[in-house]
Design an enzyme around this catalytic site. Structure first.
Site, PDB file in Angstrom:
ATOM      1  N   SER A  46       0.844  -1.189   0.000  1.00 32.40           N
ATOM      2  CA  SER A  46       0.000   0.000   0.000  1.00 32.40           C
ATOM      3  C   SER A  46       0.882   1.243   0.000  1.00 32.40           C
ATOM      4  O   SER A  46       2.101   1.158   0.159  1.00 32.40           O
ATOM      5  CB  SER A  46      -1.002   0.011   1.158  1.00 32.40           C
ATOM      6  N   TYR A  58       0.693  -0.628  11.589  1.00 37.78           N
ATOM      7  CA  TYR A  58       0.383  -0.851  10.177  1.00 37.78           C
ATOM      8  C   TYR A  58       1.458  -0.221   9.295  1.00 37.78           C
ATOM      9  O   TYR A  58       1.961  -0.845   8.360  1.00 37.78           O
ATOM     10  CB  TYR A  58      -1.002  -0.269   9.851  1.00 37.78           C
ATOM     11  N   LYS A  62       3.998  -2.252   6.715  1.00 41.13           N
ATOM     12  CA  LYS A  62       4.075  -1.966   5.283  1.00 41.13           C
ATOM     13  C   LYS A  62       5.476  -1.508   4.876  1.00 41.13           C
ATOM     14  O   LYS A  62       5.967  -1.858   3.800  1.00 41.13           O
ATOM     15  CB  LYS A  62       3.012  -0.946   4.872  1.00 41.13           C
ATOM     16  N   VAL A  94      -7.880   1.075  -2.207  1.00 40.58           N
ATOM     17  CA  VAL A  94      -8.656   0.391  -3.238  1.00 40.58           C
ATOM     18  C   VAL A  94     -10.081   0.239  -2.708  1.00 40.58           C
ATOM     19  O   VAL A  94     -10.296  -0.084  -1.543  1.00 40.58           O
ATOM     20  CB  VAL A  94      -8.049  -0.991  -3.563  1.00 40.58           C
ATOM     21  N   THR A  96     -12.743  -1.415  -1.708  1.00 38.41           N
ATOM     22  CA  THR A  96     -13.169  -2.758  -1.331  1.00 38.41           C
ATOM     23  C   THR A  96     -14.156  -2.677  -0.170  1.00 38.41           C
ATOM     24  O   THR A  96     -14.343  -1.618   0.427  1.00 38.41           O
ATOM     25  CB  THR A  96     -11.968  -3.623  -0.904  1.00 38.41           C
TER      26      THR A  96
END
Length: 177
Positions: A46, A58, A62, A94, A96
């Site tokens: 990401s 997070y 990443k 994205v 989703t």
């Protein structure tokens, strides 16, 4: 004493450790050294793999995926020995189902949340912060992954898509880090 919570450890397990494990499994299953035909590993970090946004665990995970992928790509004999191309994809959000979040009304009924109004307000602020109009469609993201898989000239690259309207930008790792 400050220590990582189980949620933090879980985040690192899912977003970093699992990616490493799957990459190693994939290389072993595809490696020419194991009598296979080679292949492609595409790790997803990401946009958070390039920048830092909010949640430290997070972001750290990443960044770890980015560093791991770059490190594999930097091994001089890796591609020749294994026949496995390594790439990294860093996408803006994205579109989703996960961005819709949990069913807050159901959680409120279970007294799991303070107030549906507070949660809805936070959700709106989150969606504004990630600029919903610039989210990338699942189709566009999938198209990029297929392009990377099918085009053998793409190895040791980082791919980045800023929004739905733009074409993917890609760079060789050595050119950007």
């Amino acid at each position: 004493m400050l220590e990582p919570s189980l949620k933090t450890i879980g985040c690192l397990e899912v977003n970093l450790i699992a990616v490493l494990r799957v990459a190693y499994i994939g290389v072993n299953l595809m490696s020419k050294a194991n009598g296979k035909n080679g292949g492609v590993v595409i790790n997803s970090a990401s946009i958070t793999g390039l920048n830092t946004y909010g949640y430290p665990a997070y972001s750290s995970a990443k960044h770890g995926v980015t560093s791991f992928t770059r490190s594999i790509a930097a091994i001089p004999f890796f591609l020749e020995f294994h026949g496995v191309r390594v790439n990294l994809v860093c996408l803006e959000p994205v579109q989703t189902e996960i961005l819709k979040g949990p069913d807050f009304e159901q959680l409120e009924e279970l007294d799991a949340l303070p107030s549906i109004d507070i949660i809805n307000n936070l959700k709106e602020k989150f969606l504004e912060a990630i600029m919903v109009e610039n989210m990338i469609s699942v189709d566009k993201a999938a198209s990029l992954y297929l392009q990377i898989i099918n085009d053998e000239t793409h190895a040791k690259n980082l791919y980045y898509i800023r929004n739905e309207q733009e074409e993917p930008i890609y760079h060789k790792f050595k050119d950007i880090f």
